[in-house]
Design a protein around this motif. Structure first.
Motif, PDB file in Angstrom:
ATOM      1  N   TYR A 130       0.838  -1.211   0.000  1.00  0.00           N
ATOM      2  CA  TYR A 130       0.000   0.000   0.000  1.00  0.00           C
ATOM      3  C   TYR A 130       0.871   1.258   0.000  1.00  0.00           C
ATOM      4  N   GLY A 143      -1.690   6.395   0.890  1.00  0.00           N
ATOM      5  CA  GLY A 143      -0.889   5.195   0.999  1.00  0.00           C
ATOM      6  C   GLY A 143       0.001   5.190   2.232  1.00  0.00           C
ATOM      7  N   SER A 175      -7.905  -0.215  -3.414  1.00  0.00           N
ATOM      8  CA  SER A 175      -6.659  -0.975  -3.495  1.00  0.00           C
ATOM      9  C   SER A 175      -5.633  -0.523  -2.458  1.00  0.00           C
ATOM     10  N   LEU A 176      -5.851   0.656  -1.855  1.00  0.00           N
ATOM     11  CA  LEU A 176      -4.930   1.149  -0.830  1.00  0.00           C
ATOM     12  C   LEU A 176      -5.402   0.822   0.582  1.00  0.00           C
ATOM     13  N   TRP A 177      -6.596   0.231   0.706  1.00  0.00           N
ATOM     14  CA  TRP A 177      -7.104  -0.154   2.026  1.00  0.00           C
ATOM     15  C   TRP A 177      -6.536  -1.517   2.388  1.00  0.00           C
ATOM     16  N   PRO A 178      -5.851  -1.627   3.511  1.00  0.00           N
ATOM     17  CA  PRO A 178      -5.204  -2.894   3.876  1.00  0.00           C
ATOM     18  C   PRO A 178      -6.190  -4.057   3.976  1.00  0.00           C
TER      19      PRO A 178
END
Length: 393
Positions: A130, A143, A175-178
């Motif tokens: 991320y 990020g 897509s940046l959320w863990p």
């Protein structure tokens, strides 16, 4: 094709520039801190900025604790004048307050903290999925990683962070959320929704204190693409906390900020607005309380009735620390200036005009150099006296 060749050339130029300027990509502090006896020179702050040289002083008066459930009762015509008075006192004296009665159970706050720590405790290679470095070299604000580095002599903060846009849904980059911890996304979404209700209560109260229609600021937060940004901070242990800062002094660009602070170890410090002495005070830990502060946007719109507080984070030799700040910002193209109802002959215009997007760009640049963006829009005393203040800042 020429266009493809141009793109390849730009990419090569960017890659070569990145290789020639490795200082633009600092290490992850959590990794760096392991086994160090002294922080590297890039993290060592000037003598006058060191925590040891400006030890936190005893507070002249405590930061008020405000019960938001009583403010909500006031919104419904239920009185609670005493709570409104506490809020006014808190914001005029400190620019912030500790919120209780906010409706979020202690167990859920602990869960939010647990998934925050869970993310930062993941292996580095998992967190780097991320990364806020596109292709390992091009910085983006969203990020995981560090804040932007703009110069080789920039003093770096003893902090890693994960920065996400959480509202509106149209701006969320999934897509940046863990993906780990597994509960991270669900807990953050629920926390975001519940913090929004807190923000609405606070914004309604701010409008009332200014003599405005109660829905004035809440309405602004529903215009265009007003956004909520979540910043997860991780402050590793530091062998010499007297030499570094977890986060350098700054004020927030937001309308308001809601902060979930670590209730096991302190580290947040604030200056008293309009004090002029540059004295730092420790923000106390109140279990299950949230810290709420006004941001630069409210200072500008209120024509200085509220002051956005300057604050910083210090490091700790024994314990690491985490926090989560929710920044409520207006639409990027929204013009920010003193509201016309709050400008008259007795209280002339004290700030120029800017937009959310332009102000954020200035803030990140000046933050990197340890300066305040607010200074770029304030109309000087000389300009006020001469009546020559520019509306365009």
């Amino acid at each position: 094709m020429p266009e493809a060749e141009d793109q390849q050339e730009r990419q090569l130029t960017t890659k070569l520039a990145s290789m020639a300027r490795p200082w633009k990509i600092p290490p992850i502090v959590q990794e760096l801190a392991a086994g160090l006896q002294e922080p590297p020179s890039r993290y060592v702050v000037r003598d006058q900025d060191r925590p040891a040289a400006a030890a936190a002083a005893a507070m002249p008066e405590p930061i008020p604790i405000v019960d938001l459930s009583r403010l909500s009762a006031a919104d419904d015509g239920g009185g609670a004048d005493g709570e409104v008075a506490k809020l006014r006192c808190a914001l005029q004296n400190w620019g912030l307050f500790l919120a209780v009665g906010h409706g979020i159970e202690p167990g859920f706050l602990a869960e939010m903290m647990q998934v925050t720590r869970g993310f930062f405790n993941l292996p580095t290679e998992e967190k780097q999925k991320y990364s806020n470095l596109v292709n390992g070299k091009e910085f983006r604000f969203e990020g995981y990683g560090n804040d932007v580095v703009l110069s080789e002599d920039q003093i770096l903060d003893w902090c890693d962070r994960l920065y996400l846009i959480v509202e509106p849904e149209s701006r969320v980059v999934g897509s940046l959320w863990p993906a780990r911890p597994p509960a991270f996304s669900a807990v953050l979404r629920e926390y975001t929704a519940r913090c929004r209700r807190i923000a609405d209560v606070v914004l309604s109260s701010l409008a009332r204190l200014l003599g405005l229609r109660e829905g004035r600021f809440v309405g602004m937060m529903n215009e265009g693409v007003a956004m909520t940004h979540a910043r997860f901070n991780y402050y590793p242990r530091c062998p010499r906390p007297d030499l570094v800062l977890g986060l350098k002094s700054h004020s927030d660009a937001s309308v308001i900020t809601v902060v979930l602070i670590d209730d096991t170890v302190g580290g947040l410090q604030v200056q008293k607005p309009n004090d002029g002495g540059g004295v730092w005070y420790d923000v106390p830990i109140v279990p299950s309380a949230l810290l709420v502060n006004v941001g630069d946007a409210i200072e500008i719109m209120s024509n200085g009735f509220f002051t956005s507080p300057v604050h910083r984070a210090v490091a700790n030799a024994e314990r690491d620390r985490v926090s989560l700040a929710m920044f409520y910002t207006l639409d990027p193209e929204k013009e920010i200036e003193p509201l016309p109802e709050l400008v008259d002959e007795k209280r002339p215009r004290r700030y120029g005009k800017t937009t959310t997007k332009d102000y954020l760009a200035v803030l990140f640049e000046r933050f990197a150099g340890g300066a305040r963006a607010m200074d770029t829009v304030k109309i000087s005393t000389a300009e006020l006296d001469s009546g020559s203040g520019s509306e365009d800042g």
